[in-house]
Design an enzyme around this catalytic site. Structure first.
Site, short mmCIF file in Angstrom:
data_model
loop_
_atom_site.label_atom_id
_atom_site.label_comp_id
_atom_site.label_asym_id
_atom_site.label_seq_id
_atom_site.Cartn_x
_atom_site.Cartn_y
_atom_site.Cartn_z
N HIS A 115 0.79 -1.19 0.12
CA HIS A 115 0.07 -0.06 0.05
C HIS A 115 0.84 1.38 0.16
O HIS A 115 0.51 2.33 -0.39
CB HIS A 115 -0.90 0.11 1.28
CG HIS A 115 -0.02 -0.03 2.32
ND1 HIS A 115 0.17 -0.92 3.21
CD2 HIS A 115 0.02 1.29 3.29
CE1 HIS A 115 0.92 -0.80 4.17
NE2 HIS A 115 0.69 0.70 4.51
N HIS A 179 4.21 8.58 13.23
CA HIS A 179 3.27 7.57 13.43
C HIS A 179 4.06 6.28 13.68
O HIS A 179 5.35 6.13 13.49
CB HIS A 179 2.53 7.30 12.18
CG HIS A 179 3.09 6.93 10.94
ND1 HIS A 179 4.12 7.47 10.44
CD2 HIS A 179 2.76 5.94 9.96
CE1 HIS A 179 4.41 6.85 9.30
NE2 HIS A 179 3.51 5.83 9.12
O1 LIG Z 1 0.16 -2.71 8.75
C1 LIG Z 1 1.00 -2.12 7.83
O2 LIG Z 1 1.58 -2.76 7.19
C2 LIG Z 1 1.16 -0.44 7.79
C3 LIG Z 1 0.03 0.12 8.24
C4 LIG Z 1 0.11 1.68 8.28
C5 LIG Z 1 -0.85 2.26 9.24
C6 LIG Z 1 -0.69 3.84 9.40
C7 LIG Z 1 0.24 4.50 8.59
C8 LIG Z 1 1.07 3.92 7.85
O3 LIG Z 1 1.81 4.70 7.00
C9 LIG Z 1 0.99 2.34 7.54
O4 LIG Z 1 1.79 1.86 6.82
FE LIG Z 2 3.36 3.15 5.81
#
Ligand SMILES: O=C(O)/C=C/c1cccc(O)c1O
Ligand SMILES: [Fe+2]
Length: 313
Positions: A115, A179
């Site tokens: 993602h 984060h």
């Molecule tokens: O679970 C994952 O692979 C990553 C989750 C996530 C959640 C919040 C912000 C981000 O940049 C993420 O990649």
């Molecule tokens: Fe991420």
């Protein structure tokens, strides 16, 4: 002007959690500004700096940087799955020039992306097959991490190589600021988790994948409800970083150590490396101005969330 830049946070939780009133509308407005900026710039090709979350790059072979000459999207968190439209020739030329400039990148003829690469392509272009892309992986999770200076130098080398393509190149940085979603770490991991981080994480069963995603989605919901199981967001740190990116003297960030990123802004704040690389690439084409800049802390999505656009004067 042959280069322009967009940086944006990603969060897979955007598709699973509804944040407070007005938040989604404001984020969507920032995305719309970025899309309008891109439409006006009319890029021929996109250089996309992105991280990985132990899906494609694991500890069996973890390069600091990798240029993809072809890429496959794994389809995590309901994002698109399949072949990414990669500009193989542009990627090959950029990789050669970056190596020639003394930056030791890896190359891949089959880069697996999650993602972190796919969400920005879907948000900005509507899919993974809409515009030719050169995907550039930057390790943002697997310690040890190299100094920020090397990320700036990578960005500059890519900016020079992209500028020499004689095409309109949009550089995109995909990653949150502060984060700390619950990604595992190798140090102290159980044998099963360690095996996943080293190699088996590339081939999760559907059930393992669903369990992994559910843990992160639940962590976001708990954080939004005030139950802190992850490190808190740090809006002051985020705004300081955005100010430095906008100010143009990226060497200021050379003194920011990887340990200070983790301590002040959470273990995934290293994803800001993608924004640093994107702005460093743009800086090679002359002084630049930020055209739009959005920032909001969004606990439901575990993200110090920013969207910025910038172009040379
Ligand atoms: O679970 C994952 O692979 C990553 C989750 C996530 C959640 C919040 C912000 C981000 O940049 C993420 O990649
Ligand atoms: Fe991420």
């Amino acid at each position: 002007m042959t280069l322009a830049a967009v940086t944006l946070s990603h969060s897979p939780l955007m598709d699973f959690s509804e944040p407070g009133p007005g938040v989604r509308d404001r984020v969507e407005a920032a995305f719309a500004d970025a899309r309008a900026f891109i439409e006006a710039f009319a890029p021929d090709v996109v250089v996309l700096f992105g991280p990985d979350h132990y899906n494609g790059f694991l500890y069996d072979l973890m390069p600091p940087f990798c240029v993809g000459r072809a890429a496959q999207a794994i389809g995590d968190y309901r994002t698109a799955k399949g072949t990414v439209l990669v500009d193989h020739d542009a990627a090959a030329v950029i990789a050669e020039k970056v190596l020639d400039a003394g930056i030791d990148i890896a190359i891949s003829e089959s880069m697996y992306v999650d993602h972190g690469f796919v969400q920005p392509l879907q948000v900005l272009f509507g899919g993974i097959d809409r515009i030719p892309v050169v995907p550039v992986f930057i390790n943002c999770v697997a310690v040890p991490l190299g100094p920020v200076r090397r990320v700036r130098l990578l960005g500059e080398a890519i900016g020079r190589a992209a500028g020499a393509l004689n095409r309109r190149v949009l550089v995109v940085g995909s990653g949150g600021l502060s984060h700390d979603p619950p990604l595992p770490m190798l140090a102290g991991a159980s044998p099963e988790v360690a095996a996943r981080l080293i190699s088996t994480g590339r081939h999760l069963t559907p059930q393992q994948r669903a369990d992994r995603e559910r843990r992160v989605i639940e962590a976001g919901r708990a954080y939004a409800a005030g139950r802190l199981t992850v490190a808190p967001l740090n809006p002051e740190w985020d705004r300081r970083l955005l100010d430095i990116l906008a100010g143009g003297d990226l060497t200021e960030l050379d003194a920011w150590t990887p340990d200070s990123f983790a301590a002040q802004a959470g273990h995934s704040s290293h994803e800001a490396r993608t924004s640093i690389a994107a702005y460093a690439a743009l800086s090679t084409q002359g002084p630049y101005d930020t055209v739009s800049s959005f920032y909001e802390e969004i606990p439901d999505w575990i993200a110090g969330f920013a969207v910025t656009t910038a172009q040379t004067r």
